[in-house]
Each structure stands twice: as C-alpha cells, then as structure tokens.
Write an enzyme that holds these catalytic residues in place. Structure first.
Site, PDB file in Angstrom:
ATOM      1  N   TYR A   1     -91.866   0.273  34.366  1.00 46.51           N
ATOM      2  CA  TYR A   1     -92.366   0.815  33.103  1.00 46.51           C
ATOM      3  C   TYR A   1     -93.663   1.619  33.247  1.00 46.51           C
ATOM      4  CZ  TYR A   1     -88.794  -1.849  30.598  1.00 46.51           C
ATOM      5  OH  TYR A   1     -87.606  -2.344  30.121  1.00 46.51           O
TER       6      TYR A   1
ATOM      7  N   LYS B   1     -85.738 -10.035  42.711  1.00 40.10           N
ATOM      8  CA  LYS B   1     -84.567  -9.563  43.454  1.00 40.10           C
ATOM      9  C   LYS B   1     -85.042  -9.180  44.857  1.00 40.10           C
ATOM     10  CE  LYS B   1     -80.143  -8.291  43.424  1.00 40.10           C
ATOM     11  NZ  LYS B   1     -78.994  -9.163  43.162  1.00 40.10           N
TER      12      LYS B   1
ATOM     13  N   ASP C   1     -80.047 -11.679  38.779  1.00 46.36           N
ATOM     14  CA  ASP C   1     -78.663 -11.696  38.266  1.00 46.36           C
ATOM     15  C   ASP C   1     -78.168 -13.129  38.062  1.00 46.36           C
ATOM     16  OD1 ASP C   1     -78.930 -11.803  41.019  1.00 46.36           O
ATOM     17  OD2 ASP C   1     -77.334 -10.379  41.472  1.00 46.36           O
TER      18      ASP C   1
ATOM     19  N   ASP D   1     -88.077  -7.972  30.298  1.00 42.92           N
ATOM     20  CA  ASP D   1     -87.672  -7.328  29.046  1.00 42.92           C
ATOM     21  C   ASP D   1     -86.209  -7.677  28.756  1.00 42.92           C
ATOM     22  OD1 ASP D   1     -87.632  -5.755  26.814  1.00 42.92           O
ATOM     23  OD2 ASP D   1     -87.639  -3.846  27.882  1.00 42.92           O
TER      24      ASP D   1
ATOM     25  N   ASP E   1     -84.705 -10.652  25.851  1.00 44.22           N
ATOM     26  CA  ASP E   1     -83.807 -10.305  24.736  1.00 44.22           C
ATOM     27  C   ASP E   1     -82.519 -11.122  24.832  1.00 44.22           C
ATOM     28  OD1 ASP E   1     -85.649  -8.357  23.968  1.00 44.22           O
ATOM     29  OD2 ASP E   1     -84.066  -6.962  23.358  1.00 44.22           O
TER      30      ASP E   1
HETATM   31 MG    MG Z   1     -87.229  -5.231  24.615  1.00 36.41          MG
END
Ligand code: MG
Ligand code: NAI
Length: 349
Positions: free
Chosen positions: A142, A189, A223, A247, A251
């Site tokens: 990000y 990862k 994963d 993120d 969610d």
């Molecule tokens: Mg979000």
C-alpha cells in the site's frame, strides 16, 4: 453540531484527571449519520469530552480541492484522538485527489490497524469467535509505488521495514497482555517472499521474544490462515500481519461478527489514534436512516480501551451493545436503524 462541554473528567477514565478531546471527521455519506450517533453515545460515557468537527473526504475535495485540509491535520495532531466516519472515492482517477483515509494514516503515522472480530448474539452464525487482527498500516504493497516497466508490464513495490514490523509487534505485545491472549499468530508468505515476509516474521519474533511472549507465538502462511479463519475461527486469538494480507483477512473475518455494520477498527499511532468503522460511505442507504451506527460506536470503544486506557468504559459500552443485541431482534430494529439503535443503547448504558 456538537456542544463543547468543558471541565475535568474526574473519575470517568479510571482515575485519569486529564480532559479528553476528540476530533470528529464524519466524511461522506452515512459517515454523517453514524459519527454523530457514536459521539452522543461517547458523550454519555464521558460527559466532559470536548468534541470538535473537522472536514475530509470527497465532498470536502469538491468544495476545497483537497481531501484532507491542513486545518484537519493540525486539529488531529493537537487533539491526538479522532473518530472518522467514511469517505467516498471517485470511481475514476481524478487529478489531484488523494484518498483521505490513506492521507490521514500516512501523514499522522497511524502505522498499526487494529480490527477485532467477535460473535454477537442475534447476528453471528456461531458464538465462539473472539479474535483480533493487528495489521501494519503504513507500508507493504500500500505504499502505492506502481509503475509501467513497459507497455505490457506493470510493477508494484512492496516495502517492509524492520522498524514498522517491530512497531506492530510491540503493539501486539501490549494487546496480548490486555486481552490475556493465549496465542499470537504471525501471518505471512515467507515461503514465496523470503526477504519481505521473512523480515516481517523475524522482526516480530524478536520483539515478542524480548517481551517474554515467545511461548505464545505461532505462524501461518496467509492462504492457510484464510481457510482456517473459515474452518475454525475459534482457534485464533491475536493475528499479526502485513498491510494487504491484514486488509483482506480482516474483511473476511468480520463475516463472523455479523458483517460490516458491526466491524470496528482503530488506526493506531504513537500518542495519536483514529477510530474508524470498516464500512464505506454506503451511498445506497445514505440519508435513509438505515445505517447501523454500531460499527462506529464499537470503534469508539477501541479508542477508549487502547488509546485512552479507559478499559472499564469500553467494557461498559461493549456490554451495552451485547445486551441490546440479545434483547432486540434485527426485525425490531426496524427501518430507522440509526435512531433506534442509539436510543436503545443509551437506555442500556
Ligand atoms: Mg478494507
Ligand atoms: P460500503 O461499505 O459503503 O457498502 C457496502 C454495502 O454494505 C452497501 O450495501 C451498504 O449499504 C452496506 N453497509 C455499509 N455500512 C453499513 C452500515 N453501517 N449499516 C448498514 N449497511 C451498511 O462499500 P462500497 O459500497 O463498496 O463503497 C461505497 C463508497 O465507500 C465508495 O466510494 C468506496 O470507495 C467508499 N469506501 C470507503 C471506505 C472508508 O472510508 N474507509 C471503506 C470502503 C469503501
């Protein structure tokens, strides 16, 4: 819109004599509905809270040509605590527009995001979930450094620093003690990204070992963690991860709490924090009175617990939400959800 109430909050913050100030940024859409509701609830718990409103977001950009005015940043720095509603983003690229929440996170160095997920009566399909995701909030993919290497090749940089990784781990240690956590899961990862994810994992491990918490540390590849968050979410307590992974996983996990209307978060810096419901500006229901204010209200509880160290008030607020959801069915909350929830919650505080 908000009354400024001055005076000392003696006793209200577990003995703290300091008066608390809050900068509220409703933003766009339902931010204008859920933030005032959360503020009225907070004011009930902290009668001397001093609240000032500031602008940010898409409407603000259309008015002033800037999504976060300097006056908002200045006020946030001065107050040290904020409650942010949600902002809309244009569906296409607009010259000069920069995401308001990313600007606030970056400029105010709110480098950790804290997102709890728990079961709520009447809403959750299982009642045994109580986990918290701590995510690095300022770097990773990000940072937004993308470029075209050629007409057919787009490249995005992923930045992972030791300093930011150590910071999120220090916060994890703090949260683990407050929650009496039995397990801290580092999610990465590193098998595919040994340099970036490896640095993140090793930095976190070092800090947690120095904090005497090495015995609680566990690891998952991202994963596998996604699958297990669906298969056996009750096995997780505290998850610590990088920006993009956090993120997505947060969610996904908020499904267990009953969805976006119940998902709170805290953008957490050093000496400064902004509480923020996970949902967006919900243009489809804005103005209809149907917005659920609980995500914003539970975000305010995070500000109380983790930033203002007022755990007793946070407990009181979360217990009132639990009671409300136990006693009233979703059908009873009706069409004017925002007003009804606020009124019923205030009765139970
Ligand atoms: Mg979000
Ligand atoms: P959204 O979260 O605004 O809405 C998704 C769905 O959930 C909609 O059907 C909405 O009505 C419902 N919903 C969301 N919050 C609710 C609440 N408190 N009570 C009841 N229902 C609720 O996400 P969407 O539609 O993808 O985005 C809308 C706008 O919000 C876009 O401009 C987007 O860029 C922005 N956005 C902003 C965020 C932020 O400020 N942090 C986060 C996500 C989206």
């Amino acid at each position: 819109r908000y009354a400024d109430v001055s005076g000392l909050a003696v006793g209200h913050l577990g003995g703290s004599q300091e008066m608390k100030r809050l900068c509220v940024i409703p933003g766009d859409g339902i931010g204008h509905e859920v933030v005032p509701s959360a503020v009225r609830v907070l004011e009930r718990l902290m009668p001397s809270l001093q609240v000032t409103e500031a602008e940010a977001g898409w409407e603000c950009f259309q008015r002033h040509g800037c999504s976060v005015p300097d006056t908002t940043l200045k006020l946030m720095r001065e107050y040290g605590a904020g409650l942010f509603g949600a902002v809309s983003s244009p569906a296409h690229r607009v010259e000069g527009y920069r995401s308001a929440i990313l600007t606030l996170r970056q400029d105010l160095k709110l480098s950790v995001s804290l997102r709890p997920v728990r079961s709520w009566p009447g809403l959750s399909t299982r009642m045994d979930v109580n986990l918290l995701i701590l995510r690095e909030n300022s770097e990773g993919l990000y940072v937004g450094h993308e470029h075209m290497a050629s007409a057919d090749m787009a490249i995005a940089e992923r930045h992972i620093s030791r300093q930011a990784s150590e910071h999120v781990a220090q916060r994890a240690a703090e949260v683990a003690r407050l929650r009496d956590s039995q397990r801290i899961t580092l999610v990465h990862k590193a098998n595919v990204l040994p340099l970036t994810c490896g640095l993140f994992r090793d930095s976190c491990r070092n800090v947690l070992a120095a904090e005497g918490l090495a015995g609680l540390v566990d690891e998952r590849l991202v994963d596998v963690a996604a699958l297990q968050l669906i298969e056996r979410p009750q096995d997780f307590d505290l998850l610590v991860t990088t920006n993009l992974f956090g993120d997505i996983l947060s969610d996904l996990a908020c499904y267990w709490s009953g969805g976006l209307g119940l998902a709170p978060s805290l953008n957490w810096g050093r000496g400064i924090a902004i509480a923020e419901p996970v949902h967006g500006s919900a243009p489809d229901i804005a103005g209809s009175g149907k917005a659920n204010p609980l995500a914003a209200i539970l975000s305010a509880a995070l500000l109380l617990r983790y930033h203002w160290h007022a755990g007793l008030l946070a407990d009181q607020l979360e217990r009132a939400v639990e009671l409300l959801l136990t006693e009233l069915s979703v059908a009873e909350l009706g069409d004017q959800t925002t007003d009804i929830i606020e009124r019923e919650l205030l009765k139970r505080l």
